[in-house]
Write a protein that holds these residues in place. Structure first.
Motif, PDB file in Angstrom:
ATOM      1  N   MET A   1     -29.807   8.933  35.502  1.00 13.41           N
ATOM      2  CA  MET A   1     -29.044   8.856  36.561  1.00 13.41           C
ATOM      3  C   MET A   1     -28.372   7.695  36.613  1.00 13.41           C
ATOM      4  O   MET A   1     -28.980   6.440  36.670  1.00 13.41           O
ATOM      5  CB  MET A   1     -29.590   9.319  37.963  1.00 13.41           C
ATOM      6  CG  MET A   1     -29.815  10.724  38.150  1.00 13.41           C
ATOM      7  SD  MET A   1     -28.342  11.824  37.725  1.00 13.41           S
ATOM      8  CE  MET A   1     -29.323  13.541  37.572  1.00 13.41           C
ATOM      9  N   VAL A   2     -26.972   7.579  37.045  1.00  8.26           N
ATOM     10  CA  VAL A   2     -26.418   6.359  37.406  1.00  8.26           C
ATOM     11  C   VAL A   2     -26.041   6.271  38.676  1.00  8.26           C
ATOM     12  O   VAL A   2     -25.419   7.332  39.363  1.00  8.26           O
ATOM     13  CB  VAL A   2     -25.200   6.135  36.424  1.00  8.26           C
ATOM     14  CG1 VAL A   2     -24.008   7.282  36.482  1.00  8.26           C
ATOM     15  CG2 VAL A   2     -24.641   4.663  36.350  1.00  8.26           C
ATOM     16  N   ASP A   3     -26.038   4.978  39.369  1.00  8.56           N
ATOM     17  CA  ASP A   3     -25.626   4.914  40.633  1.00  8.56           C
ATOM     18  C   ASP A   3     -24.091   4.933  40.930  1.00  8.56           C
ATOM     19  O   ASP A   3     -23.340   4.249  40.023  1.00  8.56           O
ATOM     20  CB  ASP A   3     -26.364   3.819  41.275  1.00  8.56           C
ATOM     21  CG  ASP A   3     -26.116   3.482  42.760  1.00  8.56           C
ATOM     22  OD1 ASP A   3     -25.313   2.914  42.977  1.00  8.56           O
ATOM     23  OD2 ASP A   3     -26.825   3.944  43.423  1.00  8.56           O
ATOM     24  N   ASN A   4     -23.598   5.479  42.163  1.00 11.53           N
ATOM     25  CA  ASN A   4     -22.133   5.319  42.333  1.00 11.53           C
ATOM     26  C   ASN A   4     -21.692   4.071  42.280  1.00 11.53           C
ATOM     27  O   ASN A   4     -20.364   3.904  41.916  1.00 11.53           O
ATOM     28  CB  ASN A   4     -21.818   6.208  43.608  1.00 11.53           C
ATOM     29  CG  ASN A   4     -22.104   7.479  43.601  1.00 11.53           C
ATOM     30  OD1 ASN A   4     -22.353   8.019  42.495  1.00 11.53           O
ATOM     31  ND2 ASN A   4     -21.916   8.267  44.619  1.00 11.53           N
ATOM     32  N   SER A   5     -22.352   2.980  42.752  1.00 16.61           N
ATOM     33  CA  SER A   5     -21.888   1.784  42.709  1.00 16.61           C
ATOM     34  C   SER A   5     -21.395   1.274  41.213  1.00 16.61           C
ATOM     35  O   SER A   5     -20.681   0.308  41.229  1.00 16.61           O
ATOM     36  CB  SER A   5     -22.610   0.781  43.624  1.00 16.61           C
ATOM     37  OG  SER A   5     -23.989   0.626  42.851  1.00 16.61           O
ATOM     38  N   ILE A   6     -22.434   1.582  40.575  1.00 18.95           N
ATOM     39  CA  ILE A   6     -22.307   1.242  39.136  1.00 18.95           C
ATOM     40  C   ILE A   6     -20.896   1.595  38.499  1.00 18.95           C
ATOM     41  O   ILE A   6     -20.048   0.965  37.772  1.00 18.95           O
ATOM     42  CB  ILE A   6     -23.312   1.602  37.991  1.00 18.95           C
ATOM     43  CG1 ILE A   6     -24.446   0.548  38.560  1.00 18.95           C
ATOM     44  CG2 ILE A   6     -22.929   1.203  36.698  1.00 18.95           C
ATOM     45  CD1 ILE A   6     -25.867   1.231  37.775  1.00 18.95           C
TER      46      ILE A   6
ATOM     47  N   SER B   1     -24.348  12.985  39.220  1.00 17.67           N
ATOM     48  CA  SER B   1     -24.163  13.909  38.020  1.00 17.67           C
ATOM     49  C   SER B   1     -22.861  14.648  38.336  1.00 17.67           C
ATOM     50  O   SER B   1     -22.138  14.793  37.318  1.00 17.67           O
ATOM     51  CB  SER B   1     -25.362  14.656  37.757  1.00 17.67           C
ATOM     52  OG  SER B   1     -25.633  15.745  38.848  1.00 17.67           O
ATOM     53  N   HIS B   2     -22.509  14.795  39.474  1.00 26.37           N
ATOM     54  CA  HIS B   2     -21.097  15.428  40.007  1.00 26.37           C
ATOM     55  C   HIS B   2     -20.283  14.432  40.589  1.00 26.37           C
ATOM     56  O   HIS B   2     -20.514  14.360  42.047  1.00 26.37           O
ATOM     57  CB  HIS B   2     -21.345  16.726  40.412  1.00 26.37           C
ATOM     58  CG  HIS B   2     -21.969  17.685  39.704  1.00 26.37           C
ATOM     59  ND1 HIS B   2     -23.360  17.835  39.440  1.00 26.37           N
ATOM     60  CD2 HIS B   2     -21.338  18.711  39.100  1.00 26.37           C
ATOM     61  CE1 HIS B   2     -23.453  18.782  38.735  1.00 26.37           C
ATOM     62  NE2 HIS B   2     -22.367  19.493  38.197  1.00 26.37           N
ATOM     63  N   LEU B   3     -19.682  13.543  39.913  1.00 25.39           N
ATOM     64  CA  LEU B   3     -18.654  12.518  40.854  1.00 25.39           C
ATOM     65  C   LEU B   3     -17.558  12.955  41.335  1.00 25.39           C
ATOM     66  O   LEU B   3     -16.705  13.691  40.776  1.00 25.39           O
ATOM     67  CB  LEU B   3     -18.868  11.375  39.883  1.00 25.39           C
ATOM     68  CG  LEU B   3     -19.891  10.680  39.358  1.00 25.39           C
ATOM     69  CD1 LEU B   3     -19.637   9.587  38.347  1.00 25.39           C
ATOM     70  CD2 LEU B   3     -20.881  10.095  40.422  1.00 25.39           C
ATOM     71  N   LYS B   4     -16.964  12.350  42.359  1.00 28.38           N
ATOM     72  CA  LYS B   4     -15.751  12.321  42.974  1.00 28.38           C
ATOM     73  C   LYS B   4     -15.264  11.066  43.063  1.00 28.38           C
ATOM     74  O   LYS B   4     -15.739  10.170  43.590  1.00 28.38           O
ATOM     75  CB  LYS B   4     -15.768  13.250  44.328  1.00 28.38           C
ATOM     76  CG  LYS B   4     -16.248  14.734  44.151  1.00 28.38           C
ATOM     77  CD  LYS B   4     -16.055  15.291  45.495  1.00 28.38           C
ATOM     78  CE  LYS B   4     -16.876  16.853  45.418  1.00 28.38           C
ATOM     79  NZ  LYS B   4     -16.813  17.142  46.833  1.00 28.38           N
ATOM     80  N   ILE B   5     -14.147  10.857  42.315  1.00 29.49           N
ATOM     81  CA  ILE B   5     -13.389   9.414  42.344  1.00 29.49           C
ATOM     82  C   ILE B   5     -12.107   9.716  43.073  1.00 29.49           C
ATOM     83  O   ILE B   5     -11.286  10.395  42.399  1.00 29.49           O
ATOM     84  CB  ILE B   5     -13.395   9.069  41.060  1.00 29.49           C
ATOM     85  CG1 ILE B   5     -15.014   8.870  40.214  1.00 29.49           C
ATOM     86  CG2 ILE B   5     -12.676   7.539  40.956  1.00 29.49           C
ATOM     87  CD1 ILE B   5     -14.706   8.717  38.822  1.00 29.49           C
TER      88      ILE B   5
END
Length: 89
Positions: A1-6, A27-31
């Motif tokens: 998993m990758v952190d949102n801050s990255i 895993s399910h990002l909102k940008i």
């Protein structure tokens, strides 16, 4: 998993954006991406610009799905005024 801050850091480092908001469970990002780079582009072109720096995270299965909303600074200001400066992703 990758952190949102990255994800946020990658986008800000690679793209000339003024602001980036990233939420979700990694895993399910909102940008939400805000930048003058989006002026005059189609919705698909805008999403491709944001998507491109994240391809390695997707192909490595660190990110499963991405929802992308893009705004020019003017669109963001107008949208923020209409929505009372709340960030709704």
């Amino acid at each position: 998993m990758v952190d949102n801050s990255i994800i946020k850091s990658v986008l800000l480092k690679i793209l000339p954006l003024q602001k980036v908001y990233v939420s979700g469970d990694n895993s399910h990002l909102k940008i939400i991406a805000i930048g003058a780079i989006f002026n005059g582009l189609s919705r698909v072109q805008k999403q491709k610009i944001v998507y491109a720096p994240l391809v390695s995270y997707i192909t490595d299965n660190h990110v499963h799905a991405i929802s992308i909303k893009t705004f020019t600074p003017e669109e963001w200001d107008r949208d923020s005024q209409l929505n009372g400066h709340s960030i709704i992703i």
